[in-house]
Write a protein that holds these residues in place. Structure first.
Motif, mmCIF file in Angstrom:
data_model
loop_
_atom_site.group_PDB
_atom_site.id
_atom_site.type_symbol
_atom_site.label_atom_id
_atom_site.label_comp_id
_atom_site.label_asym_id
_atom_site.label_seq_id
_atom_site.Cartn_x
_atom_site.Cartn_y
_atom_site.Cartn_z
ATOM 1 N N GLU A 3 0.829 -1.201 0.000
ATOM 2 C CA GLU A 3 0.000 0.000 0.000
ATOM 3 C C GLU A 3 0.864 1.252 0.000
ATOM 4 O OE1 GLU A 3 -3.265 1.072 2.823
ATOM 5 O OE2 GLU A 3 -3.666 -1.070 2.591
ATOM 6 N N ARG A 4 0.367 2.279 -0.674
ATOM 7 C CA ARG A 4 1.091 3.551 -0.674
ATOM 8 C C ARG A 4 1.114 4.130 0.731
ATOM 9 N NH1 ARG A 4 -1.557 6.274 -5.851
ATOM 10 N NH2 ARG A 4 -0.080 5.631 -7.450
ATOM 11 N N GLU A 5 2.259 4.719 1.076
ATOM 12 C CA GLU A 5 2.354 5.458 2.332
ATOM 13 C C GLU A 5 2.348 6.944 2.006
ATOM 14 O OE1 GLU A 5 4.841 3.867 5.525
ATOM 15 O OE2 GLU A 5 5.717 2.555 4.005
ATOM 16 N N GLN A 6 2.107 7.742 3.010
ATOM 17 C CA GLN A 6 2.052 9.190 2.811
ATOM 18 C C GLN A 6 3.006 9.888 3.772
ATOM 19 O OE1 GLN A 6 -2.064 10.439 3.166
ATOM 20 N NE2 GLN A 6 -2.322 10.293 0.944
ATOM 21 N N SER A 8 4.303 14.119 4.705
ATOM 22 C CA SER A 8 4.075 15.537 4.430
ATOM 23 C C SER A 8 5.051 16.368 5.241
ATOM 24 C CB SER A 8 2.636 15.946 4.756
ATOM 25 O OG SER A 8 2.412 15.892 6.148
ATOM 26 N N LYS A 64 2.619 17.209 0.189
ATOM 27 C CA LYS A 64 1.999 15.972 0.670
ATOM 28 C C LYS A 64 2.334 14.912 -0.375
ATOM 29 C CE LYS A 64 -2.465 14.020 2.030
ATOM 30 N NZ LYS A 64 -3.924 14.310 2.164
ATOM 31 N N SER A 66 2.852 10.838 -1.759
ATOM 32 C CA SER A 66 2.433 9.438 -1.660
ATOM 33 C C SER A 66 3.453 8.587 -2.393
ATOM 34 C CB SER A 66 1.053 9.243 -2.299
ATOM 35 O OG SER A 66 0.080 10.008 -1.632
ATOM 36 N N GLN A 68 6.495 5.012 -1.734
ATOM 37 C CA GLN A 68 7.034 3.876 -0.995
ATOM 38 C C GLN A 68 8.397 4.229 -0.402
ATOM 39 O OE1 GLN A 68 5.246 1.082 -0.805
ATOM 40 N NE2 GLN A 68 3.676 1.694 -2.280
ATOM 41 N N GLU A 82 5.473 8.791 -5.757
ATOM 42 C CA GLU A 82 4.622 8.416 -6.888
ATOM 43 C C GLU A 82 3.610 9.517 -7.199
ATOM 44 O OE1 GLU A 82 2.924 4.613 -5.956
ATOM 45 O OE2 GLU A 82 4.873 3.732 -5.479
ATOM 46 N N CYS A 84 2.542 13.654 -5.955
ATOM 47 C CA CYS A 84 2.933 14.830 -5.182
ATOM 48 C C CYS A 84 1.805 15.846 -5.211
ATOM 49 C CB CYS A 84 4.202 15.455 -5.760
ATOM 50 S SG CYS A 84 4.617 17.066 -5.066
#
Length: 760
Positions: A3-6, A8, A64, A66, A68, A82, A84
């Protein structure tokens, strides 16, 4: 796939940015409120490294991201981006950093702190929806509020365009140019009329617009797309100097670029002709084996010999369907008619002058060839004076001007560029202008001098005439009184004009004008290896360097990386130490190409790092993928008539105002202020291309000549580079590359029909 992480936070610094594809390496100060796994922060500074294709960002901006987390073998833990989103900070500390980062004109760190202390978490909401409340902050008046709101709106609009471009894989560095042109309509035009940008914005080509258009679903064979592809193909040819393109070359090339059948290109081409976007004409003319010989059309001074025309030489018949962009067609017709008109006009403003005993009227003694050149200029309506360095062109010109003064006749002097005009003023002691200034050009109204309002002078003298392109030549000729005389002075063996056309060479080949070629090197010039080698190169011979050293040195290096290191060392240390030359004021590095480790772009980065590194208190700003820093040597790349600066003008950055978002550049002793949004007109000039050096002279020229530049190793390019130097030339590279350049006299013949039209 995981899963994508975030993550910021705010951008602390930009370690690397590629303007072409947006690939970036940034250091991010994390939002401590918990969106970021803080354990991945590296170092005591608590920053994280993020990499990926991003819009151009500056320190202080809030992102912010997103993607890996990845483990890089050399650089450790990194966040691979991936997606922005350029978001707005949510914490008061983040808002302070964001507003005080230089993003908003008129707001620095101190003012940002005052604003946030006053409004807290609501600060950005106040700016967006209730800006009048900013007036309650100490030090903010109505003028500053207006400036803040304008800058805020600009940044929002540019970011919208950047995000849209990024989503379609297009360089985000173009967003500033797009906003400068279209303002608030930027996003609508990018989304709905992408091909319009190709016509309107310098630097945006068909491929960029086509990528957007196809992503939006435009059919490959849509007529609008094919029209844009044809225009792109013709414009690309014009950028290479061609005035027209043979239809038999245009159709397959455009079809290949577009990925459609050639028949569809033919069909749309007919529509473009109907709408007057292009002009077609069947050209049928003789091409002699010596058509482009510089001796064609030359008078033998002191004899009754008539000029030789190319039609008298062995020839073959050539026929082709020429396709012109309409402005070039009318310019070629215009130059033809006006040159013929000048030559045929019986009236002369120099009639009844005392021209028979030229030498007796002058304080200096001229050679027979020079005296003949002066006499020809005052007795023929259109004269070309050419010759290599040291052959006395400047002396001849000064003598001519003295003679005109003695006979109380008027004249004007001009050159295609500001640098060339300045040199002409210094060489003659008389005022010289750029051709645009001579013609009183106004961006809103065009040229003030024309057929209805001609130049009031008995003789018009144009120096560096090899730089004269077809369109400018047409506008110049429009403004010359039919009874006036025209003298074109230039070295025809140099590179031709950057713009379309080969005017000087075509005029010489036509046999219509009087042509004098000075070919005797005078004794005072013969002692210079620069001048000797310029002539050797021009005759296909290798340059020589004195063992003891005088004004011409050659350093042989095989390895490109070692060559680049040596070049930087020579500019930074050796030349200043041995000759007392200032590395920025006295030395100009030239390069044949832009790309590669020894190209203009890479050498500018190396030389900037060596000659003007970052320092405490030395302000800088990253714009368009480049860092502009106080002390940088920079060059204007387009004519800016509002600022009275021109393509090729070189200066130094004296101030970077992050608060007002301006950069001040000293150009020829005059400070010129640029908004950050205008800096796309500027490039670094520690190294410039040989083409951009035309019309200029420098105390010292340093030139890499390596096999990496194989495509551009040509005799006229090497000759042009060497003749830019007044005191010293340094060649660095391989003997093989120098030899290839010297021997390669097969320069690309430009598609022009000016000489043919003049002969009709």
């Amino acid at each position: 796939m995981s899963e994508r992480e975030q993550v910021s936070g705010s951008v602390e610094r930009v370690t690397y940015y590629n303007a072409e594809n947006g690939y970036s390496v940034i250091r991010l100060k994390p939002d401590r409120r918990g969106m970021l796994p803080f354990k991945y922060a590296s170092g005591r500074d608590g920053l994280v490294t993020a990499v990926g294709n991003l819009p151009e960002v500056n320190p202080g901006e809030w992102l912010k991201l997103s993607g890996q987390w990845v483990a890089h073998a050399k650089h450790g833990r990194q966040f691979q981006v991936e997606l922005c989103e350029q978001s707005l900070p949510a914490t008061t500390e983040g808002i302070k950093r964001y507003l005080g980062s230089g993003m908003i004109r008129g707001v620095g760190p101190v003012m940002a702190e005052r604003i946030v202390n006053r409004f807290g978490d609501e600060t950005l909401e106040v700016i967006d929806h209730d800006p009048e409340r900013l007036l309650t902050v100490l030090g903010i008046g109505k003028k500053r509020v207006k400036s803040i709101l304008k800058s805020w709106a600009e940044q929002r609009a540019i970011k919208d365009v950047m995000i849209f471009l990024q989503s379609h894989g297009v360089s985000t560095a173009l967003a500033i140019k797009i906003y400068k042109k279209y303002g608030d309509d930027s996003l609508a035009i990018v989304q709905n009329k992408p091909y319009q940008m190709v016509r309107d914005i310098y630097g945006i080509g068909f491929k960029t617009a086509d990528k957007i258009a196809q992503a939006l679903g435009l059919a490959p064979d849509d007529p609008a797309r094919i029209e844009a592809g044809i225009a792109y193909t013709l414009n690309r040819m014009a950028e290479e100097g061609h005035v027209y393109m043979p239809q038999e070359e245009l159709e397959p090339e455009a079809a290949e670029i577009l990925g459609v059948e050639a028949a569809k290109v033919t069909q749309v081409l007919e529509q473009l002709e109907s709408s007057d976007f292009v002009k077609r004409e069947r050209l049928q003319y003789s091409v002699s084996s010596d058509q482009y010989s510089v001796s064609s059309g030359q008078y033998s001074v002191g004899s009754d010999q008539q000029p030789t025309t190319s039609s008298q030489l062995p020839a073959t018949v050539r026929e082709e369907q020429a396709v012109y962009l309409t402005p070039f067609y009318y310019s070629e017709i215009g130059v033809t008619q006006r040159v013929k008109g000048l030559v045929a006009e019986k009236r002369s403003r120099l009639a009844n002058g005392q021209w028979s005993m030229v030498n007796r009227q002058l304080p200096i003694s001229l050679s027979e060839q020079q005296e003949g050149a002066v006499r020809t200029a005052v007795t023929h309506k259109v004269t070309i004076l050419t010759g290599g360095p040291g052959t006395g062109k400047t002396t001849t010109l000064r003598a001519l001007l003295d003679l005109l003064d003695a006979n109380k006749r008027s004249f004007v002097l001009a050159s295609p560029t500001g640098r060339a005009a300045k040199r002409l003023t210094e060489a003659t002691g008389r005022e010289a202008k750029t051709i645009h200034r001579l013609l009183e050009y106004n961006p809103a109204e065009g040229f003030g001098r024309n057929e209805q309002n001609p130049i009031d002078a008995d003789m018009v003298v144009i120096d560096e005439a090899s730089m004269l392109d077809l369109v400018l030549a047409n506008n110049l000729l429009k403004a010359i009184d039919p009874a006036s005389h025209l003298l074109l002075v230039g070295d025809v063996d140099q590179l031709p004009s950057v713009g379309a056309g080969d005017v000087l060479r075509d005029l010489m080949a036509s046999g219509v004008t009087a042509v004098i070629r000075l070919d005797t090197i005078f004794r005072q010039a013969a002692g210079s290896l620069i001048i000797q080698n310029a002539h050797r190169i021009n005759h296909g011979q290798m340059p020589i360097a004195s063992e003891g050293g005088s004004d011409f040195y050659t350093f042989i290096k095989q390895d490109p990386a070692e060559t680049a290191d040596l070049l930087v060392d020579i500019v930074q240390k050796r030349l200043p130490h041995k000759f007392g030359l200032h590395p920025l004021d006295d030395i100009q590095v030239l390069a044949p190409m832009y790309n590669g480790g020894l190209g203009v772009s890479a050498l500018n980065e190396r030389l900037q790092a060596a000659l003007n590194p970052p320092g405490q208190g030395k302000a800088e700003r990253r714009l368009g993928g480049r860092v502009f820093r106080v002390g940088d040597k920079v060059m204007q790349t387009v004519n800016n008539y509002d600022k009275n600066v021109y393509n090729g003008d070189i200066g130094r950055i004296t101030a970077v105002d992050l608060l007002q978002q301006t950069i001040t550049i000293n150009l020829d002793g005059a400070p010129v202020v640029y908004d950050f949004l205008e800096m796309d007109e500027m490039v670094h000039a520690y190294c410039i291309s040989v083409h951009k050096s035309q019309g200029a002279e420098y105390p010292c020229v340093v030139l890499p000549v390596v096999m990496q530049h194989y495509m551009m190793l040509q005799r006229n390019l090497l000759y042009t580079a060497v003749t830019r130097a007044k005191k010293l030339v340094i060649l660095i590279g391989t003997r093989k590359a120098i030899s290839i350049a010297v021997k390669n006299n097969k320069t690309t013949q430009r598609h022009t029909a000016l000489d043919w039209r003049l002969q009709q």
